[in-house]
Write a protein that holds these residues in place. Structure first.
Motif, PDB file in Angstrom:
ATOM      1  N   ARG A 183      -8.260  -0.802   3.430  1.00  0.00           N
ATOM      2  CA  ARG A 183      -7.124  -1.711   3.323  1.00  0.00           C
ATOM      3  C   ARG A 183      -7.606  -2.946   2.579  1.00  0.00           C
ATOM      4  O   ARG A 183      -7.927  -3.970   3.194  1.00  0.00           O
ATOM      5  CB  ARG A 183      -6.633  -2.099   4.728  1.00  0.00           C
ATOM      6  N   ALA A 216       1.185   4.155  -6.586  1.00  0.00           N
ATOM      7  CA  ALA A 216       1.582   3.061  -5.699  1.00  0.00           C
ATOM      8  C   ALA A 216       3.020   2.688  -6.039  1.00  0.00           C
ATOM      9  O   ALA A 216       3.394   2.649  -7.217  1.00  0.00           O
ATOM     10  CB  ALA A 216       0.656   1.861  -5.895  1.00  0.00           C
ATOM     11  N   LEU A 264      -5.777   4.835   0.524  1.00  0.00           N
ATOM     12  CA  LEU A 264      -4.703   4.068   1.168  1.00  0.00           C
ATOM     13  C   LEU A 264      -3.861   4.968   2.071  1.00  0.00           C
ATOM     14  O   LEU A 264      -3.552   4.617   3.207  1.00  0.00           O
ATOM     15  CB  LEU A 264      -3.805   3.415   0.107  1.00  0.00           C
ATOM     16  N   GLY A 322       0.805  -1.224   0.000  1.00  0.00           N
ATOM     17  CA  GLY A 322       0.000   0.000   0.000  1.00  0.00           C
ATOM     18  C   GLY A 322       0.837   1.272   0.000  1.00  0.00           C
ATOM     19  O   GLY A 322       0.293   2.369   0.049  1.00  0.00           O
ATOM     20  N   MET A 341      -1.549  -7.492   2.097  1.00  0.00           N
ATOM     21  CA  MET A 341      -2.115  -6.983   0.851  1.00  0.00           C
ATOM     22  C   MET A 341      -1.332  -7.546  -0.333  1.00  0.00           C
ATOM     23  O   MET A 341      -0.112  -7.587  -0.286  1.00  0.00           O
ATOM     24  CB  MET A 341      -2.036  -5.447   0.848  1.00  0.00           C
TER      25      MET A 341
END
Lengths: 161, 770, 289
Positions: C41, A63, C35, A20, C1
């Motif tokens: 999440r 990201a 995020l 993340g 994740m």
């Protein structure tokens, strides 16, 4: 996860990246490149602007994993050794820097503008920099700096340098 | 009316050097190259190999009793190094700028949404964030008081045991029951503005071998931070060392503590360096804001517009803790009627506790809110009397030698009329009809008008603002200056603890050293607590007070050097001067080389420097010489308003300001431009929306500050009327533009729209409301 | 994740089928904010930026087929003629940096009522192409929005493309923000005149739980233009027509009060924008004759 990228011309590899995480965090905290700034974390201030495959983007909204294999240029990569880029030099000379937290993002955004547009009008400059908030200057000296850099780049271009 | 001129003032003494970059020049800032290359180290950029990350658990409630806190699950999370609560504070769990009324971590009760309750340190910020969410706090929600006026009602819930009043400042001057042929009045409301500095609250605390801690942090006042950190940690000052990390703007929002004690607690507890960085949302909960204000104004005047009396009631909502509310109240009261001569005055200015977010310092400090009201009322009075809006201000404007409403004689320039005349006479921008590009129209490229509904308006405002700390405060700064020969060249090193927050103080320190010592190379020592206090970087005071201290330290160094040279040569020291690497006699002849006089020695002096003392005012009448210096500015705003949609484009925001002496003219311009932008932002868009004690818009998505497409070109004219009491004749610069710009914009919108607009920020629906 | 990084459209659909709770991410302008601020999440992120099929646009049987991953910046520079309303809307999205990264597909995926592209897509009567391993379906964009930040995607589906017929008449887009740049819409309006079909398209943004068309206003205007023969004559609009159209657009909205504006102002501004947009569009139409 592991991410490999090219940053300011150098191959970089970082490990144990949380999925993340933003590219901004990876640059600042993992690659030792804190020049891109962490002012809003939501794409509303432009302080973290970097080139991602030659396109200016907010590093906080990329990201880290999306940067895999990509080419990144940050504010740290714009000067040539000890010679400032004309945009950087103009910001220093025009007094466009106060606290300076917006400066790296503005330098990248202005660098991109002047790479595309040789003699931008004030309106064009304003629209191009509207994604970069500055709280100190009221933007007047930022406009001065971009005009100054544009003139110098145009002169350099005209003289074939 | 005199012609505006740049009056040469404060010429440096005969020892003035030929070195470049002295006062009156605009040398480049020494940190500029680092900032444009991304190499300047801000407080959020700090990094150590073994550092860990701190995070804060904050109250979701504006007012609640803490029944219990369970940290078990958080502490058991892999990667978590520490979880701390109020029980873990070794010293006093109380900090504050003026009153120690704020806990470091809430103990039995939380008094505002966002109040820190517990801390976590972990290997990665994500681990710390998730662990924070595992802390279980049992809250018993209490009734909250969320309205400033209601807080004064005896039946309101009490925010603190001692009640809800922080301060009531009274001014009683002249006739207690004045009357006048013309009376105008209004109520005004100012929303809660945020400093919105771009660099978030952040820093790094490093535990030290002596059991103390080194804290690297962005702040406005290292020593007041140090005092509070020591108190909370129960450590002496020599074991709590603060260094200024790069500051990404401040504007008042870093005068109070944020993560300072928290990071130190975690570092001392874990034995590891701890970094804390707020994100933008947390930043909105992590610092004080500008007080919202509820203002009731009445002016009485003669038929020719001469003011007879002013009656004012102001309520500043200070939120849950006092911060600097007391001083804000004093400013709102003492300067609350603007730079006008008014013989009969009654002011009641209150600062109150509520369960809203705490409010404290922001650029303009109490004067900003009042200026919206008194300037709107001056326009109202002019209109009532059929007088010109500038003329009525000039007629009532203060002049040097006048008494203000606290009975203080203004003992240097007070060019109110002249400043107004200058902005009135500036060329107006081209008329609206000549514009076609969307970017020049209200709404911009959002394409809401092609000229339909667009009406031009012009507004004026004028202000005055105190410089420096007031009401008898011992306001000083400390400077240590060293002169030595390094590499065959004279080098001065200047060391102060005065915070550089972007405004350019380090450049000014260099300029003063060059001016006084004649050296070219001046090294600015990093700012830290290894030298005495520089006082706060606020109240437009640093060039004045720290500048004064640096000047005095340079003079002391110079005197010692010349004494030494005089003794060697055998002449009187007062016949010599220092110019670069040379000692020069009255004749102009070089009589010695500085290198020969100094040899291998360094001459160093440390000076604590104070401005003229101020006085506490009489508590019943508010009379007294409360302030040391006043700075004046006037603005003219030109706006295009789409009156049908309520959208505004500011076309010009022009200003004139008396700065006494422009020590660094480019930096002065930068202060005025930036300050004007912040005032304009409050008039147009900037407000933290709080409902029932909760912030509705803690983000840059919904807390809007002006972009480059919102800012107009700004014409600026500087006056330099020396203040004979100040170093070089200078006047503080930073705040007046933030005070007079907003009311001028509001006035221009009123003129274009024909609406009364008694609240800022002015929202589109206010302009379009029928 | 997990971080899923398909290299092709086929891989993307497989990944979504295998991980229906994976959150697709393209420009990141919405997902990364969530995020960064710990709003969500998700168990996995599905990075679509390596799927080249998504980043292309083409002309296909007289329609523009706009890959879901085409950025706003490219819409502005490459599609100003084919998709004028969307290009106008794209110019108002965030900042240059956001427009360089954000995609029209992402705007649809987020389905915020305040998304800038929606009014333009609605007015142009765009179709959305959704795909999964089990096949492809196409629906009018007006059916795609199902609630506040909700849309018609099934858990295994991804947005493939937006299909838009190039205009036969003028288009306009207007937006209200409380700042002159980089601002989320308080309200927005898109208008398309379709003289080939004697029809009118509209789109309302930020003034109802979902972006929506003002269908009654569309029919009212189309009929009024028809009855007076104005489609052909291109004469000036009768007095009051633009105003009445604005009133009908306003009537189609169902806004709320929030931090960005009041419901009353949203209604008012929609009426004004619709009136002005029609005036400008008609002016363009007359000039194009």
């Amino acid at each position: 996860m592991r991410i490999t990228t090219t940053v300011n011309g150098e191959p970089r590899e970082i490990d144990d990246v949380w999925e993340g995480e933003s590219l901004l965090y990876a640059l600042r905290e993992r690659m030792g490149l804190p020049g891109s700034k962490n002012a809003c974390d939501q794409g509303e201030c432009g302080s973290c602007t970097v080139y991602l495959d030659a396109v200016p983007v907010c590093a906080c909204l990329v990201a880290a994993g999306q940067a895999q294999g990509r080419d990144i240029i940050t504010v740290e990569g714009l000067a040539e050794r000890d010679t400032l880029h004309p945009v950087q030099q103009a910001f220093v000379e025009a007094g466009a820097v106060q606290c300076g937290f917006c400066t790296p993002g503005l330098i990248v955004a202005a660098h991109d503008l002047l790479a595309r547009s040789l003699q931008p009008s004030d309106q064009v400059i304003r629209e191009a920099l509207a994604g970069n908030l500055c709280r100190c200057t009221g933007y007047e000296k930022i406009l001065d700096a971009v005009r100054l850099a544009a003139d110098r780049l145009a002169d350099a271009s005209a003289s074939g340098r | 009316m005199t012609t505006p001129t740049k009056v040469p003032t404060g010429a440096p003494t005969e020892t003035a050097s030929t070195a470049e970059g002295r006062i009156g020049d605009s040398p480049l800032r020494p940190d500029g190259v680092l900032k444009v290359t991304g190499e300047f180290a801000y407080s959020s950029d700090l990094w150590m190999d073994d550092m860990i990350w701190g995070a804060t658990l904050r109250s979701p409630h504006p007012h609640a009793r803490i029944v219990s806190v369970d940290i078990g699950a958080a502490l058991a999370t892999p990667g978590v190094c520490a979880v701390l609560t109020a029980d873990d504070i070794p010293g006093r769990n109380a900090v504050g700028l003026e009153h120690d009324d704020q806990p470091v971590l809430a103990e039995r009760v939380v008094r505002y949404q966002g109040e820190p309750v517990a801390l976590v340190a972990a290997d990665h910020p994500e681990i710390a964030r998730q662990a924070v969410k595992k802390i279980v706090v049992d809250y018993q929600v209490l009734p909250a008081v969320t309205d400033g006026r209601q807080a004064l009602d005896p039946s309101a819930p009490k925010v603190h045991e001692h009640g809800n009043l922080v301060r009531h400042f009274k001014i009683r001057k002249g006739d207690p029951a004045p009357s006048a042929p013309v009376v105008v009045s209004l109520d005004f409301e100012v929303g809660m503005q945020d400093q919105a500095f771009l660099g978030p609250e952040s820093g790094l605390a490093v535990p030290a071998e002596d059991g103390g801690v080194d804290l690297y942090v962005a702040t406005q006042w290292l020593h007041v931070d140090q005092r509070q950190v020591c108190q909370a940690l129960g450590l002496p000052p020599e074991r709590v060392r603060l260094s200024l990390a790069g500051v990404g703007g401040a504007f008042g929002g870093r005068e109070d503590l944020s993560m300072h004690v928290h990071a130190c607690l975690l570092a001392l507890h874990t034995g590891k360096p701890v970094k804390m960085v707020y994100n933008r949302e947390e930043s909105f909960f992590g610092h004080v804001h500008r007080h919202p204000a509820d203002l009731r104004y009445e002016f009485g005047a003669e038929a020719d517009g001469t003011l007879v009396y002013g009656k004012v009631e102001i309520i500043f909502d200070g939120g849950a803790y006092a911060s600097s509310t007391g001083a804000v109240v004093a400013n709102g009261a003492t300067m609350g009627l603007g730079p006008y001569r008014i013989p009969h005055v009654r002011v009641d200015c209150y600062g109150v506790y509520t369960n809203n977010p705490p409010c404290g310092a922001m650029r303009g400090f109490g004067c900003v809110q009042a200026a919206f009201a008194h300037e709107a009322l001056m326009d109202e009075l002019a209109d009532r009397l059929g007088l010109d809006r500038v003329t009525i201000r000039q007629r009532n404007g203060m002049r040097e030698g006048d008494e203000n409403i606290t009975g203080q004689r203004i003992d240097s320039a007070a060019p109110v009329a002249e400043l107004l005349q200058i902005v009135r006479d500036m060329e107006l921008p081209p008329s609206a009809s000549e514009q076609r590009d969307l970017r020049d129209l209200p709404g911009g490229v959002a394409n809401s008008t092609h000229g339909e509904g667009v009406v031009r308006g012009v507004g004026y405002a004028v202000t005055y603002k105190n410089v420096g700390f007031s009401e008898g405060f011992d306001d000083f700064s400390t400077a240590r200056v060293r002169l030595e020969i390094t590499g065959g060249e004279p080098v001065a090193t200047v060391h102060t603890a005065a915070a550089e927050v972007g405004q350019g103080l380090i450049t000014v320190e260099q300029q003063i050293c060059r001016t006084e010592l004649g050296v070219e190379r001046v090294v600015v020592h990093p700012k830290d607590t290894q030298v005495g206090s520089g006082g706060s970087t606020s109240a437009s005071r640093q060039t004045y007070v720290t500048g004064g201290a640096v000047k005095a330290a340079c003079e002391a160094v110079r005197q010692r050097v010349l004494d030494r040279a005089a003794a060697t040569i055998g002449v009187a020291a007062n016949t010599l001067r220092l110019d670069g690497a040379k000692i020069v006699a009255e004749s102009g002849d070089v009589v010695a080389a500085l290198a020969d006089v100094l040899g291998g020695d360094a001459v160093e002096e440390t000076v604590e420097w104070r401005h003229r003392p101020t006085q506490r005012v009489d508590p019943e009448t508010g009379q007294g010489d409360a302030h040391v210096q006043y700075a004046f500015s006037a603005h003219r705003a030109v706006v295009d308003v789409d009156v049908e949609l309520g959208l505004v484009k500011v076309v010009a925001l022009d200003t004139a300001q008396d700065v006494g002496k422009a020590i660094n003219p480019d930096a002065v311009m930068g202060q005025i431009q930036g300050g004007s932008a912040q005032g304009m932002g409050l008039a147009l868009m900037e407000e933290i929306l709080v409902r029932d004690g909760k912030i509705l818009n803690p983000s840059f998505t919904d807390y809007l500050i002006p972009t480059i497409l919102d800012m107009p070109p700004m014409k600026i004219e500087i006056l330099e009327y020396a203040d004979p009491h100040a170093p070089y004749g200078l006047r503080g610069v930073g705040e007046p533009p933030t005070i007079s710009s907003g009311p001028a914009v509001a006035a221009a919108i009123r003129q274009a729209s024909g609406k009364a607009l008694r609240r800022v920020p002015i929202r589109p629906e206010h302009i379009t409301a029928s | 994740m997990d971080f899923l990084q398909p290299r092709s459209w086929a891989e993307a659909l497989e990944a979504k089928a295998a991980h229906p709770d994976a959150v697709p991410i393209a420009g990141g302008t919405d997902v990364m904010v969530e995020l960064n601020f710990d709003v969500r999440r998700p168990p996995a992120l599905l990075d679509l930026t390596r799927v080249e099929e998504l980043t292309e646009w083409s002309m296909d049987e007289g329609q523009v087929r706009l890959g879901a991953g085409v950025t706003y910046a490219r819409v502005i520079t490459e599609l100003g003629r084919e998709l004028p309303g969307l290009a106008m809307a794209s110019r108002t999205v965030g900042s240059p940096q956001i427009r360089n990264r954000g995609t029209v597909g992402g705007n649809l995926g987020a389905a915020s009522p305040a998304g800038d592209s929606h009014p333009a897509l609605l007015a142009a009567e765009a179709q959305v192409e959704l795909a999964s391993l089990s096949g492809t379906r196409t629906m009018p964009v007006s059916d795609f929005y199902t609630g506040v930040k909700r849309n018609a995607l099934e858990p295994d589906e991804l947005i493939a493309a937006i299909l838009i017929t190039p205009p036969s008449g003028p288009q306009q887009f207007c937006k209200i923000g409380t700042r002159n740049a980089m601002v989320i819409a308080v309200s927005a309006f898109g208008l398309a005149l379709h003289p080939d079909r004697r029809a009118v398209g509209t789109g309302i943004g930020s003034a109802a739980p979902t972006p929506r068309r003002a269908r009654e206003a569309e029919q009212f205007l189309a009929q009024a233009l028809d009855e007076d023969g104005l489609w052909d004559s291109r004469r000036d609009l009768p007095a009051g027509l633009a105003h009445d159209f604005g009133a009908r657009v306003r009537a189609a909205a169902a806004p709320i009060d929030d931090v960005r504006g009041t419901a009353a102002y949203r209604l008012h501004s929609l009426a004004v924008m619709a009136r002005r947009a029609l005036t400008w569009a008609w002016d363009d139409y007359q000039k194009a004759a």
